[in-house]
Design an enzyme around this catalytic site. Structure first.
Site, short mmCIF file in Angstrom:
data_model
loop_
_atom_site.label_atom_id
_atom_site.label_comp_id
_atom_site.label_asym_id
_atom_site.label_seq_id
_atom_site.Cartn_x
_atom_site.Cartn_y
_atom_site.Cartn_z
N SER A 10 20.11 31.84 18.58
CA SER A 10 19.82 30.57 18.46
C SER A 10 20.74 30.65 16.84
CB SER A 10 17.98 30.43 18.33
OG SER A 10 17.49 29.76 18.40
N HIS A 34 22.07 28.45 21.61
CA HIS A 34 20.99 28.28 21.38
C HIS A 34 21.15 26.99 20.79
CE1 HIS A 34 17.44 27.56 23.51
NE2 HIS A 34 16.71 27.52 21.95
N ASP A 36 18.59 24.62 18.55
CA ASP A 36 16.77 24.65 18.50
C ASP A 36 16.98 22.64 17.78
OD1 ASP A 36 15.98 26.40 19.92
OD2 ASP A 36 16.53 27.76 18.42
N MET A 38 14.00 20.09 16.36
CA MET A 38 12.81 19.81 16.33
C MET A 38 12.56 18.72 15.81
SD MET A 38 11.96 23.58 15.52
CE MET A 38 12.37 25.13 16.48
N HIS A 67 17.93 22.71 23.35
CA HIS A 67 16.21 22.97 23.11
C HIS A 67 15.76 21.97 22.36
CE1 HIS A 67 12.53 26.19 22.83
NE2 HIS A 67 12.90 25.00 23.15
N MET A 69 13.22 20.34 21.71
CA MET A 69 11.43 20.09 21.15
C MET A 69 11.09 18.75 20.20
SD MET A 69 11.36 24.39 20.21
CE MET A 69 13.46 23.99 19.94
N MET A 138 8.41 30.48 26.98
CA MET A 138 8.37 30.19 25.40
C MET A 138 8.01 31.98 25.13
SD MET A 138 10.46 28.18 24.28
CE MET A 138 10.13 28.45 21.66
N GLY A 143 8.36 25.85 17.47
CA GLY A 143 8.45 25.37 16.21
C GLY A 143 9.31 25.85 15.21
N PHE A 144 9.23 27.84 14.38
CA PHE A 144 10.00 28.82 13.67
C PHE A 144 10.55 29.66 14.52
CE2 PHE A 144 6.29 26.19 12.36
CZ PHE A 144 6.83 25.50 10.78
N GLY A 145 11.54 30.22 13.83
CA GLY A 145 11.70 31.29 13.86
C GLY A 145 11.61 32.81 14.12
N GLY A 146 11.82 33.56 13.93
CA GLY A 146 11.07 35.03 13.26
C GLY A 146 9.86 35.08 13.82
N ASP A 174 12.29 33.24 25.64
CA ASP A 174 13.01 32.62 24.10
C ASP A 174 11.88 33.50 23.02
OD1 ASP A 174 13.38 31.40 21.82
OD2 ASP A 174 14.00 29.40 22.07
N GLY A 175 12.24 33.80 22.02
CA GLY A 175 11.17 33.89 21.17
C GLY A 175 11.03 36.13 20.92
N GLY A 176 10.75 36.08 19.58
CA GLY A 176 10.82 37.42 19.39
C GLY A 176 11.98 38.17 20.37
N GLY A 196 17.23 34.65 17.52
CA GLY A 196 17.29 34.93 16.89
C GLY A 196 17.41 35.52 15.72
N SER A 197 16.41 35.53 14.95
CA SER A 197 16.28 36.13 13.27
C SER A 197 17.03 37.72 13.76
CB SER A 197 14.52 36.49 13.55
OG SER A 197 13.65 36.84 14.40
#
Length: 221
Positions: A10, A34, A36, A38, A67, A69, A138, A143-146, A174-176, A196-197
């Site tokens: 991402s 990816h 994102d 938003m 993706h 959102m 998810m 809404g936010f990365g990291g 997706d996420g973490g 992502g992060s």
């Protein structure tokens, strides 16, 4: 059976002022990029409008996994497919006609994806399996990365893996996703990973993509 593993970094945590260079760092080792999108309505953050997203998609040297959102997803999703995205994912919670929108995405030549947020149950969306090329679970609140990986979502991933069965539907999380969490997600049944992060905050983003892939492949074999 060993599942094919896909890593889709991402760009949410990339440097937007040097996006071409950031994407170039990982283009050679990534399955898709990816994106994102938003709108600060469906989620409390804004990234790109359609015009800016279009420019990124058209310039991207790798296929784009969009993706969405956004609140107007039924209207806009087919447009993302039309301009050349490899995959377009809509949120079940934002769509008023899921089946119609998934069909429209496919009709424009893209893979169709259906995403659900952490507090959304998967049960009522099993009915769309034949229209879906990818389910996205998810593992953070969008809404936010990291954000921190929500391991309690792995039961939902296992449920979706059972729903998919032998069909060639991708199962994305997706996420973490990081070196510490990707094996947990693989063991639950995921085969496609948004990072992502973990990628863009590392010293060598391409090396991180390869490291994530290696761990996932070992865990899936």
């Amino acid at each position: 059976m060993t599942r094919e593993i896909r890593i889709t970094p991402s760009i949410l945590n990339a440097d937007f002022d040097q996006l071409d260079q950031e994407i170039a760092k990982i283009a050679g080792v990534s399955d898709l990029i990816h994106l994102d999108v938003m709108d600060n309505i469906f989620v409390p953050n804004f990234t790109f409008d359609f015009e800016n997203a279009s420019a990124i998609i058209k310039a991207c040297p790798v296929g784009v996994d969009a993706h969405l959102m956004v609140s107007n997803v039924d209207e806009i999703a087919p447009c993302y497919a039309e301009i050349g995205c490899a995959s377009v994912t809509i949120h079940a919670e934002a769509s008023e006609n899921i089946a119609q929108t998934l069909r429209a995405i496919r009709s424009e030549g893209a893979r169709s994806g259906l995403a659900i947020k952490p507090n959304t149950a998967i049960d009522e969306y099993e009915q769309f399996s034949d229209l879906v090329d990818m389910f996205l679970i998810m593992t953070v609140e969008p809404g936010f990365g990291g954000q921190k990986f929500m391991s309690q979502m792995m039961e939902k991933v296992r449920t979706v893996r059972r729903i998919i069965g032998d069909r060639p539907i991708w199962l994305q999380v997706d996420g973490g996703i990081s070196l510490e969490t990707i094996e947990i997600a693989v063991e639950a049944g995921a085969d496609t990973f948004v990072a992502g992060s973990a990628v863009f905050n590392s010293d060598d983003p391409a090396h991180m993509v390869n490291a994530l892939r290696s761990l996932a492949q070992k865990a899936s074999s």
